[in-house]
Each structure stands twice: as structure tokens, then as C-alpha cells.
Design a protein around this motif. Structure first.
Motif, PDB file in Angstrom:
ATOM      1  N   MET A   1       0.796  -1.228   0.000  1.00 47.42           N
ATOM      2  CA  MET A   1       0.000   0.000   0.000  1.00 47.42           C
ATOM      3  C   MET A   1       0.826   1.274   0.000  1.00 47.42           C
ATOM      4  N   ILE A   2       2.131   1.173   0.251  1.00 50.23           N
ATOM      5  CA  ILE A   2       2.937   2.388   0.382  1.00 50.23           C
ATOM      6  C   ILE A   2       2.860   3.248  -0.865  1.00 50.23           C
ATOM      7  N   ALA A   3       3.167   2.666  -2.023  1.00 49.37           N
ATOM      8  CA  ALA A   3       3.153   3.447  -3.259  1.00 49.37           C
ATOM      9  C   ALA A   3       1.764   3.978  -3.567  1.00 49.37           C
ATOM     10  N   ARG A   4       0.746   3.175  -3.333  1.00 47.38           N
ATOM     11  CA  ARG A   4      -0.615   3.621  -3.627  1.00 47.38           C
ATOM     12  C   ARG A   4      -1.036   4.769  -2.721  1.00 47.38           C
ATOM     13  N   GLN A   5      -0.655   4.672  -1.454  1.00 49.85           N
ATOM     14  CA  GLN A   5      -0.994   5.751  -0.526  1.00 49.85           C
ATOM     15  C   GLN A   5      -0.321   7.059  -0.917  1.00 49.85           C
ATOM     16  N   GLU A   6       0.806   6.957  -1.592  1.00 50.19           N
ATOM     17  CA  GLU A   6       1.524   8.169  -2.007  1.00 50.19           C
ATOM     18  C   GLU A   6       1.155   8.618  -3.412  1.00 50.19           C
ATOM     19  N   GLY A   7       0.061   8.082  -3.938  1.00 48.51           N
ATOM     20  CA  GLY A   7      -0.495   8.589  -5.186  1.00 48.51           C
ATOM     21  C   GLY A   7      -0.061   7.876  -6.448  1.00 48.51           C
ATOM     22  N   LEU A   8       0.736   6.830  -6.332  1.00 45.50           N
ATOM     23  CA  LEU A   8       1.157   6.091  -7.523  1.00 45.50           C
ATOM     24  C   LEU A   8       0.172   4.964  -7.846  1.00 45.50           C
ATOM     25  N   SER A   9       0.098   4.622  -9.123  1.00 42.09           N
ATOM     26  CA  SER A   9      -0.652   3.443  -9.569  1.00 42.09           C
ATOM     27  C   SER A   9       0.365   2.486 -10.180  1.00 42.09           C
ATOM     28  N   PRO A  10       1.020   1.676  -9.356  1.00 41.75           N
ATOM     29  CA  PRO A  10       2.134   0.874  -9.861  1.00 41.75           C
ATOM     30  C   PRO A  10       1.730  -0.276 -10.773  1.00 41.75           C
TER      31      PRO A  10
END
Length: 387
Positions: A148-157
Motif C-alpha cells: 500500500m505504500i506506493a498507492r498511498q503516495e499517489g502512484l498506480s504501480p
């Protein structure tokens, strides 16, 4: 606490990212909520070609059983034999070996869970569940498909998160079953969207798994159905009434999800969290991420622009391969069992030249597919173009 690079997740990709950053001179922390624990994984097999393609060597320390190749089995039972050396491995030993090497390289291992990683000045402040805050110039999210880290920071990995394959795998015990010499892959409606697998693990142990796309996370019903199918399939060779299920593992595989946004200011994403399926390929991707992160820290610029070489490197080395794999998987998923049977029968008559690198194997298989069933070509091209 402060460090140059904080890697979240002791996955193979995360361990590789941490190790490569440390070897490049960065101060590195590797954080995982289950650090040091021994547990089973659905990913426990690989083909040598994939390891060699990723620049890795096969090491005997973690190999439990050697295989000669694979057998792809259509819904009607038509089998395609493909010689391709592979290994069944002890994942706990595999992970422990790479963690030992990470520590020797200077990585500090910490047990805990990252909750958030907001920007703070020229880096990020990572909030954890038990260690307080950790300051890092670069955070690398290697926490898996549920990270969830990247998603929480606005990325769509993940470009296609709906196409993650959810797995359920049973470790089974039956006298002599693990001594077989080929992986077996069952395709079609037995495991919609991808495959069901038989992996001999040596002695009396093997794994039976399903990897299903498009039917939610709970795929236990598909596993139960496959176990019964497998018993019938092997009943002429074994007393399948004696087969026992030892344990069941679950997980997700981003086989067709593809990477999308994997870099931001002070933040990178790698491995399954970035849609990079395949253990060997994930290790290679983590190594790329770690090297770029360490270089950015040393330069004093950890902006998205300065971390973007990682994105370009990965796409140059693996992008075409992953897009080809996704296109093939989607094309197969659109085919009815009867059509898969006809395709398998056509391919079984041909001499598939599946040698060399994993890319060459895939290209050769694609040529054979086009020759055997030309009607599949438009769908394959459409899926590839959509990427």
C-alpha cells in the motif's frame, strides 16, 4: 532513525534492492513485518532459462529437486512435451541465503510494518507500527501485490490490477510422487485465466496449485476441483487414495498486471508491487532499483527525474517480454476448452524449438502458435497493442 535507502518488504526483489544499494555505498534498512520468520510460498519453482536471462546462477544450497522440463496439458488431456531444465526449491532456505548476503553487504534488517511514507523535505518520513519514524532519502516499495505504500503516495504501480492472478497451492504427500521429472501445467477452465500446476518436490512431496484470474481472491474451490482432477489423472500410476494434503499456501501473482507508475520523488516500486512477475526477473528488477537509488542519493538529487533511469532500464530490458506474455495469456483466456484442445493437438505434432533464453522460448512458441492456429493472431496482436 535515518538512512539513505529504506526498502519495504523482504521479498526476493526487496532483498535484491537492499543488497545492491548497500554494495553501491548507501546506508540501507530493509523492513519487513515477518523478518526472520520461516514460512511457505506459492512461488517455489523456476526454469533455469529465466534465471540465466536475469543474470543469476542456480545454486545447489536451495535446490530440492531437479526437473528435466515441462508438460503442458490441455483440457482434453493432450500433452505437449517441452525440454527445459528447472528446479523445485526450498523457499525458506532461498530467502534466508539472500538475507544473509544482504547483511554481509551492510544492510540493516528490521522487523516492522511501514504504514505511510509521506514526503518530508528532500526525502520521506516512514511511519511504522513499532519503530517510530524512519527518515530515508529514497523509499523502495517491494511489499508485494497488496503493498500500500506506493498507492498511498499517489502512484498506480500496476497498470492492470484486475489481472492479478490469485493462487492457492497445496503441499501434498504421496509415495514416490515427488520423484517425477517434469513440471505439469494444466490449462483451460480447470483454472480460468492462467494455469493449474503440478510441481514434483523430490521424495514423496509435491505441490498442486491453481493460479486464477478474474474470479476474486478466494480460489480455494478451484484448488479443490483441481486436486480431484489430478487424482483421476494420476490414478493409473499411484494409489491416489493415499495422497495427503500437508498444508495450503495462498498468494497473488502479477503475471498479467504490467508495471505502470513505478517512480516518484524519493519513491520507487519493484517486484510484484510493480507488476513484475517471476522470481528471477523480480530479483533483477530489485537490483536495478537499488543501484539507481544509491546513485541518486550520492548525487544529492532524489527527484523523480533522477530516479527515472530505473523505469527506463527495466522497460528496455524486460518491457517487450512482459507485454508479449500478457498478450499470450489474454489470448489463451479467450479460448474455449475445445479450441485449446485443437490447438494443443496441432502443436503436439510440431517440433517446438524452445531453447535458449526465456525470450527466445516465448518467441518460438508464438511462431508455432501462429502456424498451428492462424485465427489466434488478430487477438494476440490486439492484446499486445493494448499492453
Amino acid at each position: 532513525m535515518n538512512c539513505d535507502v529504506l526498502v519495504v518488504g523482504a521479498s526476493p526483489s526487496g532483498i535484491a534492492a537492499a543488497t545492491s544499494s548497500a554494495k553501491a555505498g548507501a546506508e540501507v534498512i530493509l523492513l519487513d513485518k515477518e523478518m526472520g520468520e520461516s514460512f511457505d510460498h506459492p512461488a517455489n519453482t523456476f526454469f533455469d532459462g529465466m534465471f540465466f536471462r536475469a543474470g543469476l546462477a542456480v545454486e545447489r544450497e536451495y535446490v530440492l529437486h531437479d526437473l528435466d522440463g515441462m508438460r503442458i496439458i490441455s483440457p482434453g488431456g493432450c500433452a505437449i512435451e517441452i525440454p527445459a531444465p528447472g528446479r523445485f526449491i526450498d523457499r525458506s532456505r532461498f530467502d534466508a541465503l539472500y538475507l544473509e548476503r544482504a547483511e554481509r553487504a551492510g544492510v540493516e534488517l528490521m522487523r516492522g510494518m511501514a504504514k505511510k511514507a509521506p514526503l518530508a523535505g528532500s526525502g520521506r518520513r516512514v511511519e511504522t507500527d513499532n519503530l517510530g519514524e524512519i527518515g530515508a532519502q529514497v523509499v523502495i516499495d517491494a511489499s508485494g501485490v497488496d503493498g500500500m505504500i506506493a498507492r498511498q503516495e499517489g502512484l498506480s504501480p500496476l497498470r492492470h490490477p484486475e489481472d492479478v492472478a490469485w493462487a492457492a497451492e497445496a503441499v501434498v504427500e504421496l509415495a514416490g510422487l515427488g520423484e517425477e521429472r517434469r513440471f505439469e501445467y494444466f490449462i483451460g477452465s480447470i483454472s480460468p485465466g492462467w494455469k493449474a500446476t503440478f510441481s514434483p518436490g523430490g521424495g514423496d512431496l509435491a505441490t498442486l496449485g491453481v493460479f486464477v484470474r478474474g474470479h476474486g481472491r478466494d480460489v480455494r474451490a478451484y484448488l479443490d476441483r483441481f486436486v480431484e482432477h489430478f487424482k483421476k489423472y494420476k490414478s493409473a500410476d499411484y494409489d491416489v487414495r493415499e495422497m495427503k494434503i500437508v498444508s495450503i499456501n495462498r498468494g497473488g501473482d502479477a503475471i498479467a498486471a504490467l508495471p505502470d507508475e513505478i517512480v516518484s520523488d524519493s519513491l520507487m516500486v519493484t517486484g510484484a508491487a510493480a507488476g513484475m512477475s517471476g522470481m528471477a526477473y523480480a530479483i533483477r528488477a530489485g537490483g536495478m532499483a537499488g543501484e539507481v537509488a544509491a546513485g541518486a542519493v550520492e548525487s544529492g538529487d532524489v527527484s523523480k527525474r533522477n530516479l527515472s533511469p530505473y523505469d527506463r532500464l527495466w522497460r528496455r530490458e524486460f518491457g517487450l517480454e512482459y507485454r508479449m506474455g500478457r498478450a499470450s495469456l489474454l489470448t489463451l483466456g479467450r479460448m474455449a476448452d475445445e479450441e485449446i484442445d485443437r490447438l494443443a493437438a496441432d502443436l503436439a505434432k510440431r517440433n517446438l524449438a524452445l531453447s535458449g533464453t526465456f525470450f527466445r522460448k516465448g518467441f518460438s512458441a508464438g511462431i508455432a502458435l501462429a502456424r498451428a492456429r492462424p485465427r489466434t493472431i488478430p487477438g494476440l496482436i490486439k492484446s499486445f497493442a493494448e499492453g
